[in-house]
Design a protein around this motif. Structure first.
Motif, PDB file in Angstrom:
ATOM      1  N   TYR A 154      30.624  27.876  33.673  1.00 52.02           N
ATOM      2  CA  TYR A 154      31.630  28.955  33.744  1.00 52.02           C
ATOM      3  C   TYR A 154      30.935  30.272  34.120  1.00 52.02           C
ATOM      4  O   TYR A 154      31.382  31.022  34.979  1.00 52.02           O
ATOM      5  N   SER A 155      29.812  30.523  33.473  1.00 50.22           N
ATOM      6  CA  SER A 155      29.057  31.757  33.728  1.00 50.22           C
ATOM      7  C   SER A 155      28.609  31.822  35.192  1.00 50.22           C
ATOM      8  O   SER A 155      28.809  32.830  35.881  1.00 50.22           O
ATOM      9  N   ARG A 156      28.078  30.713  35.708  1.00 53.19           N
ATOM     10  CA  ARG A 156      27.585  30.725  37.101  1.00 53.19           C
ATOM     11  C   ARG A 156      28.740  30.855  38.091  1.00 53.19           C
ATOM     12  O   ARG A 156      28.638  31.532  39.106  1.00 53.19           O
ATOM     13  N   GLY A 157      29.886  30.264  37.755  1.00 48.89           N
ATOM     14  CA  GLY A 157      31.071  30.422  38.617  1.00 48.89           C
ATOM     15  C   GLY A 157      31.517  31.871  38.663  1.00 48.89           C
ATOM     16  O   GLY A 157      31.868  32.408  39.722  1.00 48.89           O
ATOM     17  N   MET A 158      31.441  32.536  37.518  1.00 46.55           N
ATOM     18  CA  MET A 158      31.868  33.940  37.430  1.00 46.55           C
ATOM     19  C   MET A 158      30.980  34.838  38.294  1.00 46.55           C
ATOM     20  O   MET A 158      31.467  35.761  38.949  1.00 46.55           O
ATOM     21  N   ILE A 159      29.692  34.563  38.310  1.00 45.19           N
ATOM     22  CA  ILE A 159      28.757  35.408  39.089  1.00 45.19           C
ATOM     23  C   ILE A 159      29.149  35.352  40.571  1.00 45.19           C
ATOM     24  O   ILE A 159      29.277  36.370  41.241  1.00 45.19           O
ATOM     25  N   LYS A 160      29.465  34.170  41.049  1.00 42.62           N
ATOM     26  CA  LYS A 160      29.869  33.989  42.462  1.00 42.62           C
ATOM     27  C   LYS A 160      31.222  34.661  42.707  1.00 42.62           C
ATOM     28  O   LYS A 160      31.423  35.408  43.659  1.00 42.62           O
ATOM     29  N   ILE A 161      32.153  34.455  41.797  1.00 46.80           N
ATOM     30  CA  ILE A 161      33.511  34.986  41.982  1.00 46.80           C
ATOM     31  C   ILE A 161      33.517  36.515  41.957  1.00 46.80           C
ATOM     32  O   ILE A 161      34.174  37.169  42.762  1.00 46.80           O
ATOM     33  N   CYS A 162      32.710  37.094  41.081  1.00 43.63           N
ATOM     34  CA  CYS A 162      32.708  38.570  40.960  1.00 43.63           C
ATOM     35  C   CYS A 162      32.286  39.235  42.260  1.00 43.63           C
ATOM     36  O   CYS A 162      32.791  40.304  42.606  1.00 43.63           O
ATOM     37  N   LYS A 163      31.390  38.595  43.011  1.00 39.58           N
ATOM     38  CA  LYS A 163      30.927  39.193  44.267  1.00 39.58           C
ATOM     39  C   LYS A 163      32.111  39.353  45.222  1.00 39.58           C
ATOM     40  O   LYS A 163      32.256  40.346  45.917  1.00 39.58           O
ATOM     41  N   GLU A 164      33.004  38.374  45.248  1.00 36.40           N
ATOM     42  CA  GLU A 164      34.145  38.433  46.177  1.00 36.40           C
ATOM     43  C   GLU A 164      35.267  39.315  45.626  1.00 36.40           C
ATOM     44  O   GLU A 164      36.003  39.966  46.352  1.00 36.40           O
ATOM     45  N   GLU A 165      35.354  39.372  44.311  1.00 35.40           N
ATOM     46  CA  GLU A 165      36.452  40.118  43.669  1.00 35.40           C
ATOM     47  C   GLU A 165      36.390  41.598  44.021  1.00 35.40           C
ATOM     48  O   GLU A 165      37.406  42.264  44.188  1.00 35.40           O
ATOM     49  N   SER A 166      35.162  42.148  44.170  1.00 36.41           N
ATOM     50  CA  SER A 166      35.093  43.593  44.427  1.00 36.41           C
ATOM     51  C   SER A 166      35.653  43.905  45.813  1.00 36.41           C
ATOM     52  O   SER A 166      36.305  44.930  45.998  1.00 36.41           O
ATOM     53  N   PHE A 167      35.477  42.979  46.772  1.00 33.33           N
ATOM     54  CA  PHE A 167      36.116  43.191  48.105  1.00 33.33           C
ATOM     55  C   PHE A 167      37.635  43.191  47.926  1.00 33.33           C
ATOM     56  O   PHE A 167      38.357  44.013  48.504  1.00 33.33           O
ATOM     57  N   HIS A 168      38.153  42.305  47.063  1.00 27.25           N
ATOM     58  CA  HIS A 168      39.611  42.234  46.840  1.00 27.25           C
ATOM     59  C   HIS A 168      40.140  43.568  46.304  1.00 27.25           C
ATOM     60  O   HIS A 168      41.177  44.071  46.739  1.00 27.25           O
ATOM     61  N   GLN A 169      39.425  44.114  45.354  1.00 27.38           N
ATOM     62  CA  GLN A 169      39.903  45.358  44.733  1.00 27.38           C
ATOM     63  C   GLN A 169      39.863  46.490  45.757  1.00 27.38           C
ATOM     64  O   GLN A 169      40.808  47.277  45.884  1.00 27.38           O
ATOM     65  N   ARG A 170      38.780  46.543  46.547  1.00 33.67           N
ATOM     66  CA  ARG A 170      38.639  47.652  47.508  1.00 33.67           C
ATOM     67  C   ARG A 170      39.695  47.576  48.602  1.00 33.67           C
ATOM     68  O   ARG A 170      40.277  48.578  48.989  1.00 33.67           O
ATOM     69  N   GLN A 171      40.015  46.373  49.079  1.00 38.71           N
ATOM     70  CA  GLN A 171      41.022  46.306  50.158  1.00 38.71           C
ATOM     71  C   GLN A 171      42.403  46.702  49.636  1.00 38.71           C
ATOM     72  O   GLN A 171      43.201  47.318  50.320  1.00 38.71           O
ATOM     73  N   GLY A 172      42.659  46.392  48.346  1.00 36.15           N
ATOM     74  CA  GLY A 172      43.947  46.790  47.756  1.00 36.15           C
ATOM     75  C   GLY A 172      44.038  48.297  47.613  1.00 36.15           C
ATOM     76  O   GLY A 172      45.043  48.930  47.953  1.00 36.15           O
ATOM     77  N   TYR A 173      42.933  48.889  47.132  1.00 37.48           N
ATOM     78  CA  TYR A 173      42.922  50.342  46.939  1.00 37.48           C
ATOM     79  C   TYR A 173      43.058  51.061  48.280  1.00 37.48           C
ATOM     80  O   TYR A 173      43.747  52.090  48.386  1.00 37.48           O
ATOM     81  N   GLU A 174      42.462  50.475  49.327  1.00 34.93           N
ATOM     82  CA  GLU A 174      42.563  51.070  50.669  1.00 34.93           C
ATOM     83  C   GLU A 174      44.031  51.079  51.144  1.00 34.93           C
ATOM     84  O   GLU A 174      44.525  52.077  51.672  1.00 34.93           O
ATOM     85  N   ILE A 175      44.744  50.005  50.895  1.00 32.78           N
ATOM     86  CA  ILE A 175      46.177  49.941  51.279  1.00 32.78           C
ATOM     87  C   ILE A 175      46.943  51.047  50.555  1.00 32.78           C
ATOM     88  O   ILE A 175      47.710  51.798  51.151  1.00 32.78           O
ATOM     89  N   MET A 176      46.688  51.195  49.238  1.00 30.85           N
ATOM     90  CA  MET A 176      47.408  52.213  48.446  1.00 30.85           C
ATOM     91  C   MET A 176      47.038  53.620  48.934  1.00 30.85           C
ATOM     92  O   MET A 176      47.889  54.501  49.066  1.00 30.85           O
ATOM     93  N   ALA A 177      45.763  53.827  49.239  1.00 32.09           N
ATOM     94  CA  ALA A 177      45.322  55.164  49.686  1.00 32.09           C
ATOM     95  C   ALA A 177      45.974  55.504  51.032  1.00 32.09           C
ATOM     96  O   ALA A 177      46.463  56.627  51.245  1.00 32.09           O
ATOM     97  N   GLU A 178      46.015  54.540  51.943  1.00 25.33           N
ATOM     98  CA  GLU A 178      46.643  54.767  53.269  1.00 25.33           C
ATOM     99  C   GLU A 178      48.119  55.143  53.097  1.00 25.33           C
ATOM    100  O   GLU A 178      48.614  56.095  53.684  1.00 25.33           O
ATOM    101  N   LEU A 179      48.817  54.377  52.272  1.00 23.98           N
ATOM    102  CA  LEU A 179      50.266  54.627  52.096  1.00 23.98           C
ATOM    103  C   LEU A 179      50.485  55.976  51.405  1.00 23.98           C
ATOM    104  O   LEU A 179      51.376  56.740  51.768  1.00 23.98           O
TER     105      LEU A 179
END
Ligand code: 3HC
Length: 316
Positions: A154-179
């Protein structure tokens, strides 16, 4: 006599197990573990995996309606990432001795849950921004902490997932900032999405610690490294400033910085709504589960072909 010796042995195992946990040693699939630790992990990891997969639906509905090729590509990549996260987590769960078929049937029968947040409708493109910014933002806070969970896979899966999650958060925030810096209609759309997703996002962290039946063992066995309320508070403290920067208002009249606490005070969560949605009566619960059941049934031929191919490989 034998019974007494068995109980003594089990108590010894429990003691040695807890000592490993207390020394921050990772528990691996082949290690001895108390049955309750195993079933607690199966419950949490499976619900986490189901959340990743069901979470593809509210965003998937907007891929064909993305406002540009660039935003379509980003959303497509994000939704595909979530599928991968689900697969990592199902695989981590299977190391505990449960099959994928059992996990899926628990989801379909309602025996297993997924995160309440995915039972809300996505009504506008701004909702893609709110989900990335808030839902993935909340998931990051939770999952960064889970990188230190005591169970190795579970821990090793989380390390991999967290790397991609930050891109998810940033692209969402970019959409909100643009609007938010667009036309009045666009800013209103962003504010409306924030109004609808703010409270369900902070509900993602679960009930208050005092009302959390699983947190006791989860903290004792270091499955969780921080409590529901600690993680919720950390998410709120991080997010308020982000809303202010783009000129959006968080829909909580009680939200106020508390110098003494060094945190934001916030209003009371509607726990009746929370449990209503968790217990299957949210706006989209039926739609989400029906969609998954249909997709699973329609995909049976793919699983059959994969099994036939695998069996042929084994025979050759
Ligand atoms: N939605 C649905 N069920 C929830 C919930 C929520 N937001 N919050 C709590 N629950 C359930 C728990 O699963 C538990 O149910 P159970 O006893 O039937 O298993 C019950 O409510 C009591 O809650 P507890 O706080 O006692 O339970 P936990 O100690 O398990 O804490 C949790 C709940 C914080 C969600 C914890 O399980 C956890 O950290 N899970 C892993 C992370 C996760 O599942 N995140 C979900 C979102 S994933 C995601 O967002 C993907 C991203 O890519 C978008």
């Amino acid at each position: 006599m034998i019974k007494f010796a068995l109980i003594k042995l089990l108590l010894m195992d429990d003691k040695i197990f807890q000592e490993k946990i207390d020394k921050d040693r990772k528990i691996e699939p082949k290690d001895w573990m108390p049955e309750k630790y195993r079933s607690h992990l199966i419950r949490q990891i499976s619900q986490h995996a189901h959340s990743e997969i069901i979470g593809m639906q509210p965003e998937g509905q907007w891929i064909s309606r993305a406002p540009s090729l660039r935003s379509k590509m980003i959303l497509l990549a994000k939704v595909q990432d979530e599928a991968g996260h689900g697969l990592y987590l199902y695989s981590a769960c299977e190391t505990l001795g449960i099959s994928r078929d059992q996990l899926i049937s628990q989801l379909h029968s309602g025996a297993a849950k997924y995160s309440s947040i995915f039972n809300y409708p996505t009504l506008s493109w701004a909702d893609m921004g709110a989900i990335g910014w808030l839902v993935d933002g909340a998931a990051i806070v939770n999952q960064v902490s889970l990188q230190r969970t005591s169970y190795g896979p579970y821990s090793r899966g989380m390390i991999k997932i967290c790397k991609e999650e930050s891109f998810h958060q940033r692209q969402g925030y970019e959409i909100m900032a643009e609007l938010a810096k667009g036309t009045k209609e666009q800013k209103d759309m962003a504010q409306d999405a924030l109004n609808r997703f703010w409270w369900p996002s902070i509900m993602m962290f679960g009930p208050h610690d005092a009302d959390s039946p699983r947190s006791g063992n989860a903290m004792k066995w270091k499955i969780k490294r921080q409590t529901n309320d600690e993680l919720r508070q950390s998410f709120i403290d991080k997010t308020v400033g982000q809303a202010e920067v783009i000129g959006l208002k968080i829909p909580d009249p009680d939200l106020k910085w508390n110098e003494k606490r060094g945190h934001y005070d916030f209003g009371e969560i509607d726990w009746e709504e929370f449990w209503n949605v968790v217990n299957g009566n949210g706006p989209c619960n039926k739609e989400r589960l029906d969609h998954h059941i249909n997709a699973h049934q329609e995909g049976e031929w793919v699983r059959e072909a994969a099994r036939a191919y695998a069996n042929k490989q084994i025979k050759n």
